[in-house]
Motif scaffolding. Structure first.
Motif, short mmCIF file in Angstrom:
data_model
loop_
_atom_site.label_atom_id
_atom_site.label_comp_id
_atom_site.label_asym_id
_atom_site.label_seq_id
_atom_site.Cartn_x
_atom_site.Cartn_y
_atom_site.Cartn_z
N ALA A 216 0.83 -1.21 0.00
CA ALA A 216 0.00 0.00 0.00
C ALA A 216 0.87 1.26 0.00
O ALA A 216 0.57 2.23 -0.70
CB ALA A 216 -0.93 -0.01 1.21
N LEU B 212 -4.49 6.07 0.54
CA LEU B 212 -3.77 4.80 0.65
C LEU B 212 -2.66 4.89 1.70
O LEU B 212 -2.38 3.91 2.41
CB LEU B 212 -3.20 4.43 -0.72
N TYR C 234 -6.67 -2.26 -4.11
CA TYR C 234 -5.87 -1.89 -2.95
C TYR C 234 -6.68 -1.95 -1.65
O TYR C 234 -6.14 -2.25 -0.58
CB TYR C 234 -5.29 -0.48 -3.10
#
Length: 388
Positions: free
Chosen positions: A205, A223, A256
């Motif tokens: 990430a 993120l 993600y």
């Protein structure tokens, strides 16, 4: 006997009904159906009264013998949403409270469970037969129910047509023109929130966040936050990353993040508190702590009066003694004189003991009290603070 497998032999439960009437302060016996696992301390839904209204009750005892003809006993409908209400130790406390303070069973039970968790039933009347040729009050009731789509709550009917409408509703049911059903729900339960969690490792990430920094700075920022947190409610990630739902959707599409749901913690202690270290005790404080210690170790009840003016260090004595209790794998209850003193006391204990501190008092919302009680029951806290 507290519990048995319903597959071995017929089982019967003695239940206390959630009702404040003195006449109902006794046990009502019900059959446990095959496949049901019912234990003393469970909250259950049972049919009660002539109408068999679904009513919440609490199982006090389970046995293999019925006090009456078992064929005449009604069966337990189901477990209540709250599940286990209290354990064997708390059941003994409830019995003690009822005898010592001359209160009812349900008053004692209400003192050990949070408010708002008892199931409330709604009674519905649905038309199921021909309504032509009716007259008078019965016809008015049918017209009202038809105006609600053919199904109306009895309380709505009585509010519109008077309390006497109930007997006419019963007549409709006897004539198979209408039928009665019930629905039930708990006013307070777990609060569910939309949340997001990492679908990749934290390292992956962070790497993706760096790659997105120029062409998608908002996604990069979100993120980056998630790489540290791992799991956040949808509201928290939007606030912490200063982004909107479209950013989260984009990161989920790219693989993600992934959406999920989680139980929200309605925590009244959500302010930041800086941790502090254990203080070195004065000679007088050490003397007080040493007086408590033998009783803490032997788990023997004793009363002490700790004398000292405001600011003399009494709270430090309490915290030092509680530290010893926690180190033994036990919990502590701290009572303050009034609710207004609770926040500062909670902050002081949180600074010393961290997040494993709960608070209970009447100024909390029903949801906050329920969540605090749930954490206490689950063993997620070491100290409970409240107003005496």
């Amino acid at each position: 006997m507290n519990s048995l497998s319903s597959e071995q032999k017929p089982l019967f439960a003695k239940v206390v009904i959630t009702h404040s009437s003195k006449e109902l302060d006794r046990f009502f016996e019900y059959r446990i159906l095959p496949g049901q696992t019912i234990t003393a301390g469970d909250a259950v839904i049972v049919p009660f009264g002539k109408k068999n209204k679904p009513t919440q009750g609490y199982v006090i005892e389970v046995s293999g013998h019925a006090s009456f003809n078992e064929e005449h006993l009604k069966p337990i409908r189901s477990a209540a949403p709250m599940g286990r209400a209290f354990d064997r130790n708390m059941l003994e406390v409830i019995r003690f409270m009822r005898e010592r303070y001359m209160c009812s069973y349900i008053e004692a039970i209400s003192a050990v469970i949070p408010p708002g968790v008892s199931v409330r039933s709604k009674e519905w009347i649905t038309l199921c037969g021909p309504v032509s040729g009716l007259s008078g009050k019965i016809a008015e009731i049918c017209e009202f129910i038809l105006s609600k789509g053919g199904c109306a709550e009895l309380r709505q009917i009585e509010a519109a047509l008077g309390a006497g409408a109930s007997k006419h509703v019963s007549e409709l049911i006897k004539r198979n023109i209408a039928e009665r059903t019930f629905s039930e729900r708990a006013p307070i339960n777990k609060k569910i929130l939309m949340a997001v969690e990492l679908a990749v490792s934290a390292d992956a990430a962070r790497e993706a966040s760096e790659q997105l920094a120029k062409r998608a700075p908002k996604q990069s920022r979100a993120l980056s936050v998630m790489s540290e947190a791992g799991f956040l409610s949808l509201g928290d990630i939007k606030k912490m990353a200063d982004c909107d739902g479209a950013v989260i959707t984009a990161l989920c599409t790219k693989g993600y993040l992934k959406r999920t749901v989680a139980a929200a913690d309605r925590n009244p202690n959500n302010t930041y508190v800086k941790r502090d270290a254990e203080k070195k005790l004065t000679d007088e404080q050490r003397y007080a702590v040493s007086a408590f210690e033998p009783y803490i170790k032997s788990k023997k009840y004793e009363t002490f009066l700790l004398h000292g003016v405001t600011g003399s260090g009494k709270t430090e004595v309490y915290m030092s003694s509680i530290r010893r209790v926690i180190d033994m794998g036990r919990q502590a209850v701290v009572l303050v004189p009034e609710i207004s003193l609770t926040p500062q006391t909670v902050d002081r204990f949180r600074a010393r003991f961290g997040s494993r501190v709960a608070v209970l008092h009447s100024a909390l919302s029903g949801g906050e009290r329920y969540d605090q009680w749930r954490k206490i029951r689950a063993g997620e806290v070491d100290i409970v603070i409240g107003a005496r």
